[in-house]
Design an enzyme around this catalytic site. Structure first.
Site, PDB file in Angstrom:
ATOM      1  N   ASP A 141       0.652  -1.128  -0.029  1.00 47.95           N
ATOM      2  CA  ASP A 141      -0.065   0.387   0.125  1.00 47.95           C
ATOM      3  C   ASP A 141       0.708   1.353  -0.028  1.00 47.95           C
ATOM      4  O   ASP A 141       1.805   1.736   1.404  1.00 47.95           O
ATOM      5  CB  ASP A 141      -1.039  -0.031   1.342  1.00 47.95           C
ATOM      6  CG  ASP A 141      -2.300   1.224   0.721  1.00 47.95           C
ATOM      7  OD1 ASP A 141      -2.086   1.573  -0.153  1.00 47.95           O
ATOM      8  OD2 ASP A 141      -2.752   1.081   2.031  1.00 47.95           O
ATOM      9  N   HIS A 213      -9.730  -1.989  -8.093  1.00 47.79           N
ATOM     10  CA  HIS A 213      -9.525  -0.564  -7.248  1.00 47.79           C
ATOM     11  C   HIS A 213      -8.908   0.345  -7.571  1.00 47.79           C
ATOM     12  O   HIS A 213      -9.052   1.279  -7.648  1.00 47.79           O
ATOM     13  CB  HIS A 213      -8.652  -1.004  -5.637  1.00 47.79           C
ATOM     14  CG  HIS A 213      -8.719  -0.274  -4.255  1.00 47.79           C
ATOM     15  ND1 HIS A 213      -9.016   0.483  -4.348  1.00 47.79           N
ATOM     16  CD2 HIS A 213      -7.111   0.439  -3.922  1.00 47.79           C
ATOM     17  CE1 HIS A 213      -8.530   2.022  -3.770  1.00 47.79           C
ATOM     18  NE2 HIS A 213      -7.501   1.606  -3.283  1.00 47.79           N
TER      19      HIS A 213
HETATM   20  C1  HEM Z   1      -9.542  -0.933   2.585  1.00 50.51           C
HETATM   21  C2  HEM Z   1      -9.213  -0.104   1.092  1.00 50.51           C
HETATM   22  C3  HEM Z   1      -8.188   0.413   1.359  1.00 50.51           C
HETATM   23  C4  HEM Z   1      -7.513  -0.497   1.180  1.00 50.51           C
HETATM   24  C5  HEM Z   1      -6.576  -2.256   1.731  1.00 50.51           C
HETATM   25  C6  HEM Z   1      -6.023   0.035  -0.130  1.00 50.51           C
HETATM   26  C7  HEM Z   1      -5.207  -0.350  -0.705  1.00 50.51           C
HETATM   27  C8  HEM Z   1      -4.481   0.125  -1.917  1.00 50.51           C
HETATM   28  C9  HEM Z   1      -3.430  -0.698  -2.532  1.00 50.51           C
HETATM   29  C10 HEM Z   1      -3.119  -1.982  -2.198  1.00 50.51           C
HETATM   30  C11 HEM Z   1      -3.733   0.310  -3.565  1.00 50.51           C
HETATM   31  C12 HEM Z   1      -2.081   0.206  -4.508  1.00 50.51           C
HETATM   32  C13 HEM Z   1      -0.900  -0.167  -4.000  1.00 50.51           C
HETATM   33  C14 HEM Z   1      -1.182   1.566  -4.217  1.00 50.51           C
HETATM   34  O1  HEM Z   1      -0.589   2.783  -5.536  1.00 50.51           O
HETATM   35  O2  HEM Z   1      -0.508   2.709  -3.007  1.00 50.51           O
HETATM   36  C15 HEM Z   1      -3.540   1.478  -3.491  1.00 50.51           C
HETATM   37  C16 HEM Z   1      -3.837   2.308  -4.281  1.00 50.51           C
HETATM   38  C17 HEM Z   1      -4.528   3.815  -4.338  1.00 50.51           C
HETATM   39  N1  HEM Z   1      -6.361   3.611  -3.382  1.00 50.51           N
HETATM   40 FE1  HEM Z   1      -6.550   2.230  -1.955  1.00 50.51          FE
HETATM   41  N2  HEM Z   1      -6.395   1.389  -0.275  1.00 50.51           N
HETATM   42  C18 HEM Z   1      -8.611   1.681  -0.033  1.00 50.51           C
HETATM   43  C19 HEM Z   1      -9.049   2.471   0.208  1.00 50.51           C
HETATM   44  C20 HEM Z   1      -8.907   3.996  -0.515  1.00 50.51           C
HETATM   45  C21 HEM Z   1      -9.721   4.808  -0.610  1.00 50.51           C
HETATM   46  C22 HEM Z   1     -10.882   4.671   0.557  1.00 50.51           C
HETATM   47  C23 HEM Z   1      -9.363   5.474  -1.925  1.00 50.51           C
HETATM   48  C24 HEM Z   1      -9.976   6.903  -1.943  1.00 50.51           C
HETATM   49  C25 HEM Z   1     -10.882   8.222  -0.735  1.00 50.51           C
HETATM   50  C26 HEM Z   1      -8.083   4.744  -1.723  1.00 50.51           C
HETATM   51  C27 HEM Z   1      -7.417   5.901  -3.185  1.00 50.51           C
HETATM   52  C28 HEM Z   1      -5.909   5.235  -3.702  1.00 50.51           C
HETATM   53  C29 HEM Z   1      -5.553   6.427  -4.538  1.00 50.51           C
HETATM   54  C30 HEM Z   1      -5.587   7.516  -5.142  1.00 50.51           C
HETATM   55  C31 HEM Z   1      -4.218   5.007  -5.090  1.00 50.51           C
HETATM   56  C32 HEM Z   1      -3.367   4.832  -6.324  1.00 50.51           C
HETATM   57  C33 HEM Z   1      -3.856   4.757  -7.385  1.00 50.51           C
HETATM   58  C34 HEM Z   1      -2.516   4.875  -8.151  1.00 50.51           C
HETATM   59  O3  HEM Z   1      -2.172   5.819  -8.833  1.00 50.51           O
HETATM   60  O4  HEM Z   1      -2.788   3.673  -9.282  1.00 50.51           O
HETATM   61  N3  HEM Z   1      -8.049   3.437  -1.605  1.00 50.51           N
HETATM   62  N4  HEM Z   1      -4.873   0.880  -2.180  1.00 50.51           N
END
Ligand code: HEM
Length: 299
Positions: A141, A213
């Site tokens: 993450d 996601h």
């Molecule tokens: C259980 C809740 C969540 C988990 C486990 C989770 C996990 C992850 C993971 C594993 C990634 C891919 C690796 C990275 O680029 O960091 C990611 C990307 C991302 N997440 Fe989440 N996330 C969660 C909730 C959210 C929420 C609520 C939002 C927005 C309000 C969000 C916004 C983002 C964004 C903006 C990215 C980067 C996407 C990119 O530029 O490729 N996430 N998240």
């Protein structure tokens, strides 16, 4: 130039603790500010721990109306089709993080003691960095998080705007169904996030599912990707495990746009597959004022 609270960008700490408070009825905003003066060096460090302070929109507007941007609003919740994110807005959010859980607990307890005369603790969540910055699902993450030298541009209100040096904050506790997630084979798990599990490589568009996601939260406007600076940390016991999702932005509408796409209410009817395996049980927006705004208040 207004400066952001430095703890927002202090990386490398493995122990985290989140506290969300409701101000007691009949307590004046000035009394809340006086109670915060009891924290040693608020927003900087105490015994090596970082302390970051945020306020709910209603309280901040009463404390510092001239420093309150119009865009600052309480979290209203998201109602999707069969899934939702509750609004559990509180008044004060304090995030402490440091190198180990022992000193951190002392700091968190000191924060609790300072605020006890004016507020009740509504949500408390200790959290930690899991392995090499992975979520408990096993996926890294933070891969696409802006590097720390670019993060202020993403997260901090610029100098020519009301609230300069401050940041909009989303804080939300998500509880995972890890057993269900781990019953998927690794290829299907990778489809949930849109990245490989071992080394966090983005899946090719030809195989990345539209409900992955990252396919939901990557939004381009006028050729520019909407970015957040994320500081989420896992929490867990055998009974309950998940992620305290935490992100900072110079523009709070980015939160709303991403959540709308995650919960299938952005128009295309697609929901984020991650919401089949993790459920938000809290949701709030806060404002983390600049160091200068805090210094003026806390003296
Ligand atoms: C259980 C809740 C969540 C988990 C486990 C989770 C996990 C992850 C993971 C594993 C990634 C891919 C690796 C990275 O680029 O960091 C990611 C990307 C991302 N997440 Fe989440 N996330 C969660 C909730 C959210 C929420 C609520 C939002 C927005 C309000 C969000 C916004 C983002 C964004 C903006 C990215 C980067 C996407 C990119 O530029 O490729 N996430 N998240």
């Amino acid at each position: 130039m207004a400066h952001a609270q430095p703890g927002i960008f202090a990386l490398g700490t493995r122990s985290h603790h989140h506290l969300e408070f409701d101000v007691l009825p009949d307590v004046a905003p000035t009394e809340v500010v006086a109670a915060l003066r009891g924290l040693r060096e608020p927003s900087v460090t105490a015994g090596g721990d970082n302390i970051i302070v945020g306020f709910g929109a209603d309280l901040w507007r009463r404390i510092a109306p001239a420093e309150s941007p119009d865009a600052l609003v309480p979290f209203a919740g998201v109602q999707g089709d069969g899934r939702s994110m509750p609004a559990t807005q509180h008044d004060v959010w304090i995030w402490v993080h440091g190198t180990g859980p022992d000193v951190l607990l002392d700091t968190a307890r000191a924060v609790g003691r300072s605020l006890a005369p004016v507020a009740v603790l509504a949500l408390e969540q200790p959290a930690f960095v899991y392995r090499d910055s992975r979520d408990l699902t096993g996926f890294v993450d933070g891969t696409e998080n802006p590097p720390v030298f670019e993060a202020p541009e993403v997260a901090i209100i610029p100098d020519d705007q009301i609230g300069a040096g401050g940041s909009y904050v989303i804080a939300s506790k998500w509880v995972h169904d890890l057993d269900a997630f781990h019953r998927l084979n690794v290829t299907d798990q990778e489809g949930v996030f849109g990245r490989t599990k071992s080394d966090s490589v983005e899946l090719d568009d030809s195989v990345k599912p539209p409900n992955a996601h990252i396919a939901r939260v990557v939004i381009e406007e006028d050729g520019e990707e909407l970015e957040l600076f994320r500081r989420s940390t896992p929490f867990g016991t055998v009974r309950e495990a998940g992620l305290y999702f935490l992100a900072f932005s110079a523009d709070p509408t980015r939160f709303d746009k991403m959540l709308a796409r995650m919960f299938g209410v952005s128009g295309d009817g697609i929901h984020d597959h991650l919401t089949d395996f993790s459920t938000p049980v809290s949701g709030a927006y806060y404002f983390a004022p600049s160091l200068e705004a805090l210094a003026t208040l806390l003296g």
